[in-house]
Design a protein around this motif. Structure first.
Motif, PDB file in Angstrom:
ATOM      1  N   ALA A  73      51.441  74.177 -13.965  1.00 36.03           N
ATOM      2  CA  ALA A  73      52.020  72.597 -15.238  1.00 36.03           C
ATOM      3  C   ALA A  73      53.213  73.661 -15.415  1.00 36.03           C
ATOM      4  O   ALA A  73      53.952  71.980 -15.217  1.00 36.03           O
ATOM      5  N   ALA A  74      52.980  74.231 -15.204  1.00 37.55           N
ATOM      6  CA  ALA A  74      54.659  74.810 -16.751  1.00 37.55           C
ATOM      7  C   ALA A  74      55.659  75.561 -14.874  1.00 37.55           C
ATOM      8  O   ALA A  74      55.120  76.141 -14.361  1.00 37.55           O
ATOM      9  N   ARG A  75      56.938  75.277 -15.125  1.00 35.71           N
ATOM     10  CA  ARG A  75      57.715  75.893 -14.157  1.00 35.71           C
ATOM     11  C   ARG A  75      57.356  77.614 -14.865  1.00 35.71           C
ATOM     12  O   ARG A  75      57.905  78.008 -13.424  1.00 35.71           O
ATOM     13  N   ALA A  76      58.004  77.865 -15.781  1.00 32.73           N
ATOM     14  CA  ALA A  76      57.248  79.611 -15.846  1.00 32.73           C
ATOM     15  C   ALA A  76      55.753  79.962 -15.282  1.00 32.73           C
ATOM     16  O   ALA A  76      56.041  80.925 -15.086  1.00 32.73           O
ATOM     17  N   SER A  77      55.150  79.354 -15.209  1.00 39.00           N
ATOM     18  CA  SER A  77      53.827  80.422 -14.656  1.00 39.00           C
ATOM     19  C   SER A  77      53.262  79.515 -13.427  1.00 39.00           C
ATOM     20  O   SER A  77      51.798  79.860 -13.176  1.00 39.00           O
ATOM     21  N   CYS A  78      54.099  78.648 -12.835  1.00 34.33           N
ATOM     22  CA  CYS A  78      53.379  78.472 -11.934  1.00 34.33           C
ATOM     23  C   CYS A  78      53.694  79.915 -10.452  1.00 34.33           C
ATOM     24  O   CYS A  78      54.446  80.044 -10.555  1.00 34.33           O
ATOM     25  N   ARG A  79      52.497  79.466  -9.358  1.00 38.82           N
ATOM     26  CA  ARG A  79      52.352  80.292  -8.326  1.00 38.82           C
ATOM     27  C   ARG A  79      52.411  80.347  -7.566  1.00 38.82           C
ATOM     28  O   ARG A  79      52.532  79.011  -6.828  1.00 38.82           O
ATOM     29  N   LYS A  80      53.034  80.795  -6.364  1.00 41.82           N
ATOM     30  CA  LYS A  80      54.193  80.530  -5.173  1.00 41.82           C
ATOM     31  C   LYS A  80      53.042  80.566  -4.080  1.00 41.82           C
ATOM     32  O   LYS A  80      52.005  80.968  -4.121  1.00 41.82           O
ATOM     33  N   VAL A  81      53.382  78.988  -3.457  1.00 39.46           N
ATOM     34  CA  VAL A  81      52.287  78.894  -2.078  1.00 39.46           C
ATOM     35  C   VAL A  81      53.036  79.635  -1.164  1.00 39.46           C
ATOM     36  O   VAL A  81      51.687  79.997  -0.378  1.00 39.46           O
ATOM     37  N   VAL A  82      54.133  79.123  -0.870  1.00 38.94           N
ATOM     38  CA  VAL A  82      54.389  78.895   0.864  1.00 38.94           C
ATOM     39  C   VAL A  82      55.990  79.513   0.356  1.00 38.94           C
ATOM     40  O   VAL A  82      56.631  78.937  -1.026  1.00 38.94           O
ATOM     41  N   GLU A  83      57.222  80.003   0.633  1.00 38.27           N
ATOM     42  CA  GLU A  83      58.216  79.990   0.874  1.00 38.27           C
ATOM     43  C   GLU A  83      58.360  80.345   1.740  1.00 38.27           C
ATOM     44  O   GLU A  83      59.050  81.127   3.059  1.00 38.27           O
ATOM     45  N   THR A  84      60.215  80.372   2.141  1.00 37.37           N
ATOM     46  CA  THR A  84      61.160  80.234   3.462  1.00 37.37           C
ATOM     47  C   THR A  84      61.489  81.506   3.615  1.00 37.37           C
ATOM     48  O   THR A  84      62.052  82.065   4.956  1.00 37.37           O
ATOM     49  N   ALA A  85      61.636  82.646   3.014  1.00 33.33           N
ATOM     50  CA  ALA A  85      62.478  83.555   3.101  1.00 33.33           C
ATOM     51  C   ALA A  85      63.565  83.693   3.193  1.00 33.33           C
ATOM     52  O   ALA A  85      64.218  84.593   3.718  1.00 33.33           O
ATOM     53  N   GLU A 133      65.077  79.272  -5.326  1.00 29.41           N
ATOM     54  CA  GLU A 133      65.232  80.476  -6.167  1.00 29.41           C
ATOM     55  C   GLU A 133      67.320  81.040  -5.779  1.00 29.41           C
ATOM     56  O   GLU A 133      67.412  81.061  -5.144  1.00 29.41           O
ATOM     57  N   ARG A 134      67.140  80.966  -7.536  1.00 25.18           N
ATOM     58  CA  ARG A 134      68.687  81.372  -7.647  1.00 25.18           C
ATOM     59  C   ARG A 134      69.077  82.579  -8.484  1.00 25.18           C
ATOM     60  O   ARG A 134      67.883  82.587  -9.138  1.00 25.18           O
ATOM     61  N   ARG A 150      73.941  70.396  -1.240  1.00 30.48           N
ATOM     62  CA  ARG A 150      75.095  71.683  -0.304  1.00 30.48           C
ATOM     63  C   ARG A 150      75.564  72.539  -1.183  1.00 30.48           C
ATOM     64  O   ARG A 150      75.283  73.105  -2.447  1.00 30.48           O
ATOM     65  N   GLY A 151      75.681  74.009  -0.529  1.00 31.85           N
ATOM     66  CA  GLY A 151      75.972  74.777  -0.913  1.00 31.85           C
ATOM     67  C   GLY A 151      74.965  76.117  -1.229  1.00 31.85           C
ATOM     68  O   GLY A 151      74.679  77.058  -1.694  1.00 31.85           O
ATOM     69  N   TYR A 152      73.640  75.773  -1.199  1.00 33.08           N
ATOM     70  CA  TYR A 152      72.308  75.885  -1.080  1.00 33.08           C
ATOM     71  C   TYR A 152      71.217  76.578  -0.280  1.00 33.08           C
ATOM     72  O   TYR A 152      70.429  77.188   0.295  1.00 33.08           O
ATOM     73  N   GLU A 153      72.253  76.332   1.041  1.00 34.03           N
ATOM     74  CA  GLU A 153      71.739  76.336   2.728  1.00 34.03           C
ATOM     75  C   GLU A 153      70.659  77.017   2.614  1.00 34.03           C
ATOM     76  O   GLU A 153      69.799  77.839   3.340  1.00 34.03           O
ATOM     77  N   GLY A 154      70.928  79.093   1.892  1.00 30.33           N
ATOM     78  CA  GLY A 154      70.834  80.118   2.689  1.00 30.33           C
ATOM     79  C   GLY A 154      69.896  80.601   2.233  1.00 30.33           C
ATOM     80  O   GLY A 154      69.410  81.655   1.872  1.00 30.33           O
ATOM     81  N   TYR A 155      69.878  80.184   0.544  1.00 31.97           N
ATOM     82  CA  TYR A 155      69.098  80.483  -0.458  1.00 31.97           C
ATOM     83  C   TYR A 155      67.567  80.221   0.001  1.00 31.97           C
ATOM     84  O   TYR A 155      67.071  79.603   0.764  1.00 31.97           O
ATOM     85  N   ASN A 156      66.098  81.292  -0.305  1.00 30.81           N
ATOM     86  CA  ASN A 156      65.085  80.352  -0.978  1.00 30.81           C
ATOM     87  C   ASN A 156      64.050  79.334  -1.190  1.00 30.81           C
ATOM     88  O   ASN A 156      64.914  79.037  -2.117  1.00 30.81           O
ATOM     89  N   LYS A 157      63.698  78.942  -0.094  1.00 32.06           N
ATOM     90  CA  LYS A 157      63.003  77.350  -0.925  1.00 32.06           C
ATOM     91  C   LYS A 157      61.771  78.186  -1.255  1.00 32.06           C
ATOM     92  O   LYS A 157      61.275  78.695  -0.124  1.00 32.06           O
ATOM     93  N   TYR A 158      60.757  77.019  -1.481  1.00 37.15           N
ATOM     94  CA  TYR A 158      58.944  77.363  -2.374  1.00 37.15           C
ATOM     95  C   TYR A 158      58.756  76.198  -3.027  1.00 37.15           C
ATOM     96  O   TYR A 158      59.165  75.057  -2.872  1.00 37.15           O
ATOM     97  N   TRP A 159      57.085  76.072  -2.417  1.00 38.98           N
ATOM     98  CA  TRP A 159      56.454  74.942  -2.969  1.00 38.98           C
ATOM     99  C   TRP A 159      55.051  75.934  -3.900  1.00 38.98           C
ATOM    100  O   TRP A 159      55.416  77.243  -3.185  1.00 38.98           O
ATOM    101  N   CYS A 160      55.280  76.367  -5.664  1.00 40.04           N
ATOM    102  CA  CYS A 160      54.184  76.098  -6.183  1.00 40.04           C
ATOM    103  C   CYS A 160      53.496  75.592  -6.744  1.00 40.04           C
ATOM    104  O   CYS A 160      53.986  74.472  -7.262  1.00 40.04           O
ATOM    105  N   ASP A 189      65.851  79.042 -11.904  1.00 38.99           N
ATOM    106  CA  ASP A 189      65.538  78.811  -9.832  1.00 38.99           C
ATOM    107  C   ASP A 189      65.969  76.513 -10.739  1.00 38.99           C
ATOM    108  O   ASP A 189      65.527  76.417 -11.479  1.00 38.99           O
ATOM    109  N   ILE A 190      66.421  76.164  -9.432  1.00 35.96           N
ATOM    110  CA  ILE A 190      65.958  74.607  -9.895  1.00 35.96           C
ATOM    111  C   ILE A 190      64.860  74.525  -8.787  1.00 35.96           C
ATOM    112  O   ILE A 190      64.527  74.819  -7.738  1.00 35.96           O
ATOM    113  N   MET A 191      63.834  73.461 -10.108  1.00 33.44           N
ATOM    114  CA  MET A 191      63.084  73.052  -9.819  1.00 33.44           C
ATOM    115  C   MET A 191      63.265  71.705  -9.438  1.00 33.44           C
ATOM    116  O   MET A 191      63.189  71.092 -11.006  1.00 33.44           O
TER     117      MET A 191
END
Length: 97
Positions: free
Chosen positions: A27-39, A81-82, A14-24, A86-88
């Motif tokens: 293998a590594a969180r720093a180098s993952c490429r976004k596939v789709v996001e909620t905007a 995304e924050r 709770r508290g992150y409802e208005g944040y952008n969510k994504y699927w990337c 980011d929380i991943m």
């Protein structure tokens, strides 16, 4: 299973409802490429065979991948995304023939 549809739920706090969510992908969180996001919106967003929808009432993101293929297998992340880090959460996708 190859050719099937994958549905996956990613929960967030709770508290992150208005944040952008994504699927990337990657293998590594720093180098993952976004596939789709909620905007940052609640309506579903599609990118080819992949779609994402944010249900803010239940704090859950629904990811859908249609017509799975062997090429879809691999390492992914559900992300919020924050500012700062980011929380991943990691997801490993295996596709059977």
């Amino acid at each position: 299973q190859e050719g099937e549809t994958l549905s996956l739920r990613c929960w967030y706090a709770r508290g992150y409802e208005g944040y952008n969510k994504y699927w990337c992908r990657g293998a590594a969180r720093a180098s993952c490429r976004k596939v789709v996001e909620t905007a940052g919106i609640e309506v579903p967003v599609r990118n080819g065979r992949v779609s994402i929808a944010d249900n803010r009432l239940f704090c859950v993101v629904l990811l859908t991948v249609e017509e799975l293929s062997r090429e879809d297998a691999g390492s992914y992340w559900c992300g919020v995304e924050r500012a700062g880090r980011d929380i991943m959460g990691p997801v490993t996708l295996t596709v059977r023939a």
